[in-house]
Design a protein around this motif. Structure first.
Motif, PDB file in Angstrom:
ATOM      1  N   THR A 221       0.827  -1.207   0.000  1.00  0.00           N
ATOM      2  CA  THR A 221       0.000   0.000   0.000  1.00  0.00           C
ATOM      3  C   THR A 221       0.862   1.258   0.000  1.00  0.00           C
ATOM      4  O   THR A 221       0.587   2.228  -0.721  1.00  0.00           O
ATOM      5  CB  THR A 221      -0.925  -0.008   1.221  1.00  0.00           C
ATOM      6  OG1 THR A 221      -1.718  -1.195   1.214  1.00  0.00           O
ATOM      7  CG2 THR A 221      -1.847   1.194   1.212  1.00  0.00           C
ATOM      8  N   SER A 224       2.366   1.651  -3.409  1.00  0.00           N
ATOM      9  CA  SER A 224       1.365   2.149  -4.350  1.00  0.00           C
ATOM     10  C   SER A 224       1.151   3.646  -4.172  1.00  0.00           C
ATOM     11  O   SER A 224       1.104   4.406  -5.155  1.00  0.00           O
ATOM     12  CB  SER A 224       0.048   1.391  -4.145  1.00  0.00           C
ATOM     13  OG  SER A 224      -0.971   1.938  -4.949  1.00  0.00           O
ATOM     14  N   GLY A 225       1.035   4.082  -2.910  1.00  0.00           N
ATOM     15  CA  GLY A 225       0.850   5.508  -2.652  1.00  0.00           C
ATOM     16  C   GLY A 225       2.023   6.334  -3.110  1.00  0.00           C
ATOM     17  O   GLY A 225       1.851   7.422  -3.700  1.00  0.00           O
ATOM     18  N   GLN A 228       2.024   6.542  -6.953  1.00  0.00           N
ATOM     19  CA  GLN A 228       1.006   7.461  -7.457  1.00  0.00           C
ATOM     20  C   GLN A 228       1.372   8.918  -7.161  1.00  0.00           C
ATOM     21  O   GLN A 228       1.165   9.801  -8.006  1.00  0.00           O
ATOM     22  CB  GLN A 228      -0.339   7.118  -6.821  1.00  0.00           C
ATOM     23  CG  GLN A 228      -0.902   5.765  -7.261  1.00  0.00           C
ATOM     24  CD  GLN A 228      -2.203   5.441  -6.578  1.00  0.00           C
ATOM     25  OE1 GLN A 228      -3.189   6.139  -6.749  1.00  0.00           O
ATOM     26  NE2 GLN A 228      -2.202   4.368  -5.774  1.00  0.00           N
ATOM     27  N   SER A 244      -1.482   7.192 -12.603  1.00  0.00           N
ATOM     28  CA  SER A 244      -1.896   6.996 -11.216  1.00  0.00           C
ATOM     29  C   SER A 244      -3.013   5.962 -11.116  1.00  0.00           C
ATOM     30  O   SER A 244      -2.992   5.078 -10.252  1.00  0.00           O
ATOM     31  CB  SER A 244      -2.352   8.327 -10.614  1.00  0.00           C
ATOM     32  OG  SER A 244      -2.830   8.138  -9.302  1.00  0.00           O
ATOM     33  N   ASN A 248      -2.753   2.318  -9.232  1.00  0.00           N
ATOM     34  CA  ASN A 248      -3.691   1.989  -8.171  1.00  0.00           C
ATOM     35  C   ASN A 248      -4.404   0.671  -8.461  1.00  0.00           C
ATOM     36  O   ASN A 248      -4.514  -0.208  -7.591  1.00  0.00           O
ATOM     37  CB  ASN A 248      -4.714   3.111  -8.006  1.00  0.00           C
ATOM     38  CG  ASN A 248      -5.718   2.797  -6.911  1.00  0.00           C
ATOM     39  OD1 ASN A 248      -5.371   2.646  -5.746  1.00  0.00           O
ATOM     40  ND2 ASN A 248      -6.993   2.690  -7.294  1.00  0.00           N
ATOM     41  N   THR A 252      -3.890  -2.964  -6.522  1.00  0.00           N
ATOM     42  CA  THR A 252      -5.094  -3.552  -5.931  1.00  0.00           C
ATOM     43  C   THR A 252      -5.245  -5.012  -6.349  1.00  0.00           C
ATOM     44  O   THR A 252      -5.563  -5.883  -5.509  1.00  0.00           O
ATOM     45  CB  THR A 252      -6.343  -2.754  -6.345  1.00  0.00           C
ATOM     46  OG1 THR A 252      -6.209  -1.402  -5.915  1.00  0.00           O
ATOM     47  CG2 THR A 252      -7.605  -3.359  -5.731  1.00  0.00           C
TER      48      THR A 252
END
Length: 484
Positions: A221, A224-225, A228, A244, A248, A252
């Protein structure tokens, strides 16, 4: 818990009999129906419990590379592209908003299908159609109810115990969130997905690997953040949005695939069974061929020391299929290992046929030596079998045994088409193997006189000339000249 097969240590068990307390692998249960999880114990005929791939599945921490490759198959890439790029091309109006929400629902539906499919043993992504068709869109509303329920739980804790209890409740919700997703995917029940007892029970059954996976998910997570944020900060707006969104959606799918794989890995602890479904080489378990079942029974009975049962099974199988080479081989090896010469004598004709088909001169010599004390004057009633066995013995160097099979051949089979090759073979044995040229000449003279209509008759003069010259009896040399 990993279990090995009782009869094949090192092979993972796929089936368990609670009556016999025995674990079986796929080799022991070739006739079981793995698709339906049905099998019958070969010992007590009770229904077996199917263990699926629980005992052989690779731990998730050993296949992190496969998780990251998962979204880059064709089907998930198409789903991600549709759900990411289409909203960007729509106008900012009611129609665009509705379509965007529908695509978000389709992507969420697809991710839950990833969990279910992975838990069932499919390591390839679902097809594109599962995102946009079918009746699985209810999972989106159930997920919203779960979020509402978790928010209500945190709010209730704050009202009852103040900020401290609210913080504890929030920490608990964050900790059990992956478990909640797995429960929702399996049971399709929002109530079960927010039940603390249900969630903690699932975590307890999985044990410490849940927390290890939780750590991976946190890192995933954060990655991923960060990815992005980098895209939004360093790319132009027209490019940052698609990148982005792609990142995401990709992260996921990785996350949900990992959750599904955790269910697959700990299926036995969670009370269900599934197996790898993407192996196209799997056998059709509906086949009616009993041969694999019999081979498995023989293997197990041999390891249990039930030799009489094995012998009876093989004899019964040969009554149904007397020419089965595999069963003849099994019976021969078993009788020789048991030193059961009486049964070898009763079965010597088909066993000799099997040995001669495999040019096993040593086996023929050994079998005849075993039978001699039981019948010193043993003769074969099949002229072709007798000649073929004698030929194998000749090439093996067992000259006396070969001659014994050909003894009085012309009296026992006076009209046999095999008489000429049998006595030419006898001449070869006497001349080449025993240096008895006069007797070899006598046999050749008999063939010349009595077998004038046989195709080999034209070669007898060449044999007799070789005997006269004391040359090895190999027959006339081949000629390649072409007559005008």
């Amino acid at each position: 818990m990993k279990h090995d097969c009782h009869y094949h240590p090192g092979d993972p068990a796929k089936w368990h009999c609670s009556e016999c307390q025995v674990h079986y692998c796929s080799r022991c249960m070739p006739d079981a129906d793995t698709h339906r999880g049905r099998g019958v114990c070969p010992k007590c005929n009770r229904n077996l419990r199917y263990l699926g791939a629980a005992t052989e599945v690779e731990p998730f921490w050993n296949r992190l590379g496969a998780f990251f490759r998962y979204p880059f198959h064709a089907d998930p890439l198409i789903v991600i592209a549709i759900c990411t790029l289409v909203p960007l091309a729509l106008s900012a109006n009611i129609f665009g908003l509705v379509v965007s929400l529908l695509l978000v629902m389709a992507l969420l539906k697809y991710t839950y299908e990833v969990i279910n499919r992975t838990a069932e043993g499919h390591m390839t992504p679902p097809p594109v159609a599962t995102a946009f068709t079918g009746d699985g869109f209810g999972i989106v509303f159930l997920q919203l109810l779960v979020f509402v329920g978790m928010g209500a739980l945190i709010a209730s804790a704050g009202m009852l115990g103040g900020p401290m209890l609210a913080m504890i409740a929030m920490a608990f919700v964050i900790l059990v969130l992956p478990a909640s997703v797995m429960v929702l995917a399996m049971e399709r029940s929002a109530l079960a997905a927010v039940n603390p007892l249900h969630l903690t029970g699932l975590i307890a059954r999985i044990g410490w690997p849940y927390f290890l996976l939780y750590g991976y998910l946190v890192l995933l997570t954060l990655a991923s953040g960060a990815a992005q944020d980098f895209a939004l900060s360093h790319f132009s707006p027209w490019l940052a949005g698609p990148v982005s969104g792609f990142l995401n959606s990709t992260f996921t799918l990785i996350l949900f695939h990992m959750l599904g794989y955790l269910l697959f890995q700990y299926q036995e602890e969670l009370g269900f069974a599934s197996d790898l479904q993407d192996d196209s080489s799997q056998q059709d378990t509906t086949q009616r061929d009993r041969a694999p079942r019999l081979d498995a029974d023989i293997d197990m009975d041999l390891k249990d020391g039930n030799y009489d049962r094995v012998q009876s099974a093989l004899i019964s199988a040969l009554k149904r299929d007397p020419d089965n080479s595999h069963r003849l081989e099994q019976l021969y090896k078993l009788l020789v290992a048991r030193n059961d010469n009486a049964e070898l004598y009763r079965r010597h004709v088909p066993l000799l046929g099997w040995l001669v088909d495999h040019n096993n001169g040593a086996g023929i010599a050994d079998l005849l030596a075993r039978l001699e004390p039981l019948n010193p004057n043993l003769q074969l009633d099949d002229p072709e079998l007798a000649e073929r066995c004698a030929r194998c013995l000749y090439h093996q160097g067992e000259y006396r045994q070969a001659l014994k099979l050909l003894q009085d051949f012309h009296k026992r089979f006076p009209d046999s088409h095999t008489l000429a090759p049998a006595y030419i073979l006898a001449a070869q044995i006497l001349a080449n193997g025993m240096d008895q040229w006069e007797k070899a000449a006598a046999f050749l003279g008999f063939v010349k006189k009595r077998c004038q209509n046989h195709p080999l008759h034209s070669q007898v003069d060449g044999f007799m000339q070789q005997v006269a010259n004391r040359e090895p009896l190999k027959g006339p040399r081949a000629t390649f000249t072409v007559s005008d």
